[in-house]
Design a protein around this motif. Structure first.
Motif, PDB file in Angstrom:
ATOM      1  N   ARG A  82      -2.595  -4.622  -0.136  1.00 38.24           N
ATOM      2  CA  ARG A  82      -2.008  -3.783   0.913  1.00 38.24           C
ATOM      3  C   ARG A  82      -0.669  -3.196   0.486  1.00 38.24           C
ATOM      4  O   ARG A  82      -0.305  -2.100   0.906  1.00 38.24           O
ATOM      5  CB  ARG A  82      -1.829  -4.594   2.202  1.00 38.24           C
ATOM      6  CG  ARG A  82      -3.113  -4.849   2.942  1.00 38.24           C
ATOM      7  CD  ARG A  82      -2.826  -5.478   4.288  1.00 38.24           C
ATOM      8  NE  ARG A  82      -4.054  -5.721   5.014  1.00 38.24           N
ATOM      9  CZ  ARG A  82      -4.788  -6.810   4.901  1.00 38.24           C
ATOM     10  NH1 ARG A  82      -4.396  -7.768   4.068  1.00 38.24           N
ATOM     11  NH2 ARG A  82      -5.897  -6.959   5.593  1.00 38.24           N
ATOM     12  N   HIS A  83       0.065  -3.955  -0.309  1.00 35.63           N
ATOM     13  CA  HIS A  83       1.358  -3.447  -0.788  1.00 35.63           C
ATOM     14  C   HIS A  83       1.142  -2.178  -1.608  1.00 35.63           C
ATOM     15  O   HIS A  83       1.922  -1.223  -1.520  1.00 35.63           O
ATOM     16  CB  HIS A  83       2.069  -4.517  -1.621  1.00 35.63           C
ATOM     17  CG  HIS A  83       3.405  -4.088  -2.144  1.00 35.63           C
ATOM     18  ND1 HIS A  83       3.571  -3.505  -3.393  1.00 35.63           N
ATOM     19  CD2 HIS A  83       4.647  -4.139  -1.591  1.00 35.63           C
ATOM     20  CE1 HIS A  83       4.840  -3.222  -3.580  1.00 35.63           C
ATOM     21  NE2 HIS A  83       5.525  -3.599  -2.507  1.00 35.63           N
ATOM     22  N   ASP A  84       0.080  -2.172  -2.407  1.00 37.69           N
ATOM     23  CA  ASP A  84      -0.224  -1.001  -3.232  1.00 37.69           C
ATOM     24  C   ASP A  84      -0.808   0.140  -2.398  1.00 37.69           C
ATOM     25  O   ASP A  84      -0.577   1.310  -2.694  1.00 37.69           O
ATOM     26  CB  ASP A  84      -1.224  -1.382  -4.339  1.00 37.69           C
ATOM     27  CG  ASP A  84      -0.637  -2.390  -5.319  1.00 37.69           C
ATOM     28  OD1 ASP A  84       0.604  -2.439  -5.443  1.00 37.69           O
ATOM     29  OD2 ASP A  84      -1.423  -3.130  -5.952  1.00 37.69           O
ATOM     30  N   ASP A  85      -1.566  -0.208  -1.348  1.00 44.27           N
ATOM     31  CA  ASP A  85      -2.235   0.804  -0.520  1.00 44.27           C
ATOM     32  C   ASP A  85      -2.436   0.220   0.876  1.00 44.27           C
ATOM     33  O   ASP A  85      -3.426  -0.463   1.124  1.00 44.27           O
ATOM     34  CB  ASP A  85      -3.581   1.188  -1.144  1.00 44.27           C
ATOM     35  CG  ASP A  85      -4.328   2.232  -0.336  1.00 44.27           C
ATOM     36  OD1 ASP A  85      -3.803   2.686   0.709  1.00 44.27           O
ATOM     37  OD2 ASP A  85      -5.446   2.604  -0.735  1.00 44.27           O
ATOM     38  N   PRO A  86      -1.516   0.451   1.836  1.00 43.96           N
ATOM     39  CA  PRO A  86      -1.579  -0.169   3.165  1.00 43.96           C
ATOM     40  C   PRO A  86      -2.879   0.097   3.925  1.00 43.96           C
ATOM     41  O   PRO A  86      -3.305  -0.732   4.724  1.00 43.96           O
ATOM     42  CB  PRO A  86      -0.382   0.440   3.898  1.00 43.96           C
ATOM     43  CG  PRO A  86       0.577   0.806   2.816  1.00 43.96           C
ATOM     44  CD  PRO A  86      -0.283   1.261   1.673  1.00 43.96           C
ATOM     45  N   GLY A  87      -3.535   1.241   3.697  1.00 48.77           N
ATOM     46  CA  GLY A  87      -4.753   1.562   4.438  1.00 48.77           C
ATOM     47  C   GLY A  87      -6.034   1.221   3.719  1.00 48.77           C
ATOM     48  O   GLY A  87      -7.128   1.570   4.192  1.00 48.77           O
ATOM     49  N   PHE A  88      -5.941   0.495   2.605  1.00 48.76           N
ATOM     50  CA  PHE A  88      -7.108   0.234   1.756  1.00 48.76           C
ATOM     51  C   PHE A  88      -8.264  -0.409   2.526  1.00 48.76           C
ATOM     52  O   PHE A  88      -9.388   0.088   2.527  1.00 48.76           O
ATOM     53  CB  PHE A  88      -6.690  -0.657   0.581  1.00 48.76           C
ATOM     54  CG  PHE A  88      -7.818  -1.021  -0.352  1.00 48.76           C
ATOM     55  CD1 PHE A  88      -8.332  -0.089  -1.236  1.00 48.76           C
ATOM     56  CD2 PHE A  88      -8.360  -2.304  -0.341  1.00 48.76           C
ATOM     57  CE1 PHE A  88      -9.374  -0.420  -2.091  1.00 48.76           C
ATOM     58  CE2 PHE A  88      -9.402  -2.644  -1.189  1.00 48.76           C
ATOM     59  CZ  PHE A  88      -9.905  -1.707  -2.073  1.00 48.76           C
ATOM     60  N   PHE A  89      -8.002  -1.521   3.203  1.00 40.71           N
ATOM     61  CA  PHE A  89      -9.075  -2.248   3.880  1.00 40.71           C
ATOM     62  C   PHE A  89      -9.520  -1.540   5.155  1.00 40.71           C
ATOM     63  O   PHE A  89     -10.685  -1.636   5.546  1.00 40.71           O
ATOM     64  CB  PHE A  89      -8.639  -3.684   4.176  1.00 40.71           C
ATOM     65  CG  PHE A  89      -8.380  -4.497   2.943  1.00 40.71           C
ATOM     66  CD1 PHE A  89      -9.408  -4.816   2.078  1.00 40.71           C
ATOM     67  CD2 PHE A  89      -7.101  -4.928   2.630  1.00 40.71           C
ATOM     68  CE1 PHE A  89      -9.178  -5.555   0.917  1.00 40.71           C
ATOM     69  CE2 PHE A  89      -6.853  -5.657   1.487  1.00 40.71           C
ATOM     70  CZ  PHE A  89      -7.895  -5.975   0.619  1.00 40.71           C
ATOM     71  N   CYS A  90      -8.618  -0.822   5.800  1.00 39.99           N
ATOM     72  CA  CYS A  90      -8.992  -0.058   6.993  1.00 39.99           C
ATOM     73  C   CYS A  90      -9.994   1.035   6.638  1.00 39.99           C
ATOM     74  O   CYS A  90     -10.981   1.245   7.350  1.00 39.99           O
ATOM     75  CB  CYS A  90      -7.757   0.557   7.641  1.00 39.99           C
ATOM     76  SG  CYS A  90      -6.585  -0.642   8.327  1.00 39.99           S
ATOM     77  N   ARG A  91      -9.755   1.727   5.531  1.00 38.56           N
ATOM     78  CA  ARG A  91     -10.681   2.778   5.120  1.00 38.56           C
ATOM     79  C   ARG A  91     -12.048   2.209   4.754  1.00 38.56           C
ATOM     80  O   ARG A  91     -13.084   2.789   5.086  1.00 38.56           O
ATOM     81  CB  ARG A  91     -10.101   3.586   3.954  1.00 38.56           C
ATOM     82  CG  ARG A  91      -8.976   4.515   4.354  1.00 38.56           C
ATOM     83  CD  ARG A  91      -8.691   5.542   3.258  1.00 38.56           C
ATOM     84  NE  ARG A  91      -8.285   4.892   2.019  1.00 38.56           N
ATOM     85  CZ  ARG A  91      -7.033   4.535   1.741  1.00 38.56           C
ATOM     86  NH1 ARG A  91      -6.077   4.755   2.627  1.00 38.56           N
ATOM     87  NH2 ARG A  91      -6.739   3.964   0.594  1.00 38.56           N
ATOM     88  N   LEU A  92     -12.051   1.065   4.071  1.00 38.85           N
ATOM     89  CA  LEU A  92     -13.317   0.433   3.721  1.00 38.85           C
ATOM     90  C   LEU A  92     -14.098   0.053   4.977  1.00 38.85           C
ATOM     91  O   LEU A  92     -15.316   0.224   5.048  1.00 38.85           O
ATOM     92  CB  LEU A  92     -13.078  -0.818   2.869  1.00 38.85           C
ATOM     93  CG  LEU A  92     -12.672  -0.603   1.405  1.00 38.85           C
ATOM     94  CD1 LEU A  92     -12.489  -1.961   0.727  1.00 38.85           C
ATOM     95  CD2 LEU A  92     -13.711   0.216   0.653  1.00 38.85           C
ATOM     96  N   ALA A  93     -13.388  -0.473   5.984  1.00 37.56           N
ATOM     97  CA  ALA A  93     -14.049  -0.949   7.203  1.00 37.56           C
ATOM     98  C   ALA A  93     -14.669   0.187   8.003  1.00 37.56           C
ATOM     99  O   ALA A  93     -15.657  -0.012   8.719  1.00 37.56           O
ATOM    100  CB  ALA A  93     -13.058  -1.725   8.070  1.00 37.56           C
ATOM    101  N   THR A  94     -14.110   1.388   7.901  1.00 39.03           N
ATOM    102  CA  THR A  94     -14.586   2.502   8.738  1.00 39.03           C
ATOM    103  C   THR A  94     -15.590   3.399   8.032  1.00 39.03           C
ATOM    104  O   THR A  94     -16.107   4.337   8.648  1.00 39.03           O
ATOM    105  CB  THR A  94     -13.395   3.384   9.185  1.00 39.03           C
ATOM    106  OG1 THR A  94     -12.746   3.938   8.025  1.00 39.03           O
ATOM    107  CG2 THR A  94     -12.396   2.586   9.989  1.00 39.03           C
ATOM    108  N   ARG A  95     -15.928   3.120   6.806  1.00 43.93           N
ATOM    109  CA  ARG A  95     -16.690   4.096   6.024  1.00 43.93           C
ATOM    110  C   ARG A  95     -18.103   4.339   6.539  1.00 43.93           C
ATOM    111  O   ARG A  95     -18.667   5.408   6.296  1.00 43.93           O
ATOM    112  CB  ARG A  95     -16.734   3.680   4.553  1.00 43.93           C
ATOM    113  CG  ARG A  95     -17.383   2.325   4.278  1.00 43.93           C
ATOM    114  CD  ARG A  95     -17.279   1.965   2.807  1.00 43.93           C
ATOM    115  NE  ARG A  95     -17.741   0.613   2.561  1.00 43.93           N
ATOM    116  CZ  ARG A  95     -17.724   0.043   1.352  1.00 43.93           C
ATOM    117  NH1 ARG A  95     -17.264   0.735   0.315  1.00 43.93           N
ATOM    118  NH2 ARG A  95     -18.144  -1.188   1.190  1.00 43.93           N
ATOM    119  N   GLU A  96     -18.684   3.377   7.253  1.00 41.96           N
ATOM    120  CA  GLU A  96     -20.046   3.572   7.759  1.00 41.96           C
ATOM    121  C   GLU A  96     -20.096   3.660   9.285  1.00 41.96           C
ATOM    122  O   GLU A  96     -21.170   3.670   9.865  1.00 41.96           O
ATOM    123  CB  GLU A  96     -20.960   2.447   7.263  1.00 41.96           C
ATOM    124  CG  GLU A  96     -21.124   2.434   5.739  1.00 41.96           C
ATOM    125  CD  GLU A  96     -22.055   1.326   5.271  1.00 41.96           C
ATOM    126  OE1 GLU A  96     -22.588   0.581   6.125  1.00 41.96           O
ATOM    127  OE2 GLU A  96     -22.239   1.200   4.038  1.00 41.96           O
TER     128      GLU A  96
END
Length: 205
Positions: A82-96
């Motif tokens: 998250r430090h490198d990319d705060p929205g990383f996991f949020c984007r993964l969760a919404t992709r489908e």
């Protein structure tokens, strides 16, 4: 990464054993899975963590002791990502996600809430599920250093004015009663999505 824009995003947070999953499952049950999807931010985190560490994903996703023995290290690993990319996991969760109502069941940090408020400012509503320590202990919670004092548990304890607060206690009004305004809001959003063409897809870069 392209997804259809939702009509309503309900971002839930709460302490361990507060009953977040129970409440969000109840909302999906009331609205139907064709209308409402549950997005678990911990899902893609655990999948990525399992892949990188050679672990059993299904056990990490479950409620048993397997997950608990890796929880602290998984939290530290997730913070680095998250430090490198705060929205990383949020984007993964919404992709489908394609339903008009999105229920984010496990927001834990300011950056989680900020992501949805930034991407979907008109649609996003924040919801806090709260239970007393006594009740949480009755459900199996006990304080764990490195977990319950980490940002993943405390990041949304202050500094947020939640749109809705749900009290998940035996002596509180029933959950059905407390959820009625939220369910009505969701039904209104669904009706709106059926009566007018959807917005252009949102592109996550």
């Amino acid at each position: 990464m392209e997804v259809s824009e939702p009509r309503l995003v309900l971002v839930f947070s709460g302490k361990r054993k507060s009953g977040k999953d129970y409440v969000t499952d109840l909302i999906q049950d009331r609205l139907g899975s064709d209308v409402c999807c549950i997005l678990r931010l911990s899902g893609p985190l655990k999948q990525q963590y399992a892949e990188e560490h050679g672990l059993d994903l299904q056990q990490l996703l479950g409620p048993g002791p397997y997950k608990e023995q890796y929880r602290a290290d998984m939290i530290r690993w997730g913070e680095t990502r998250r430090h490198d990319d705060p929205g990383f996991f949020c984007r993964l969760a919404t992709r489908e996600a394609c339903q008009p109502v999105w229920v984010v069941s496990d927001a834990r940090r300011q950056t989680d809430l900020q992501f949805f408020c930034s991407e979907f400012p008109r649609q996003t509503q924040s919801v806090r599920v709260q239970s007393s320590e006594k009740t949480r202990k009755q459900r199996g919670w006990s304080f764990s250093t490195g977990v319950d004092d980490a940002e993943s548990e405390c990041g949304l304890d202050s500094g947020v004015e939640f749109d809705w607060i749900i009290t998940n206690e035996a002596d509180a009004p029933s959950l059905d009663e407390q959820l009625q305004p939220i369910l009505k809001l969701a039904e209104k959003a669904v009706t709106s999505s059926r009566s007018r063409p959807p917005d252009d897809p949102v592109l996550f870069l």
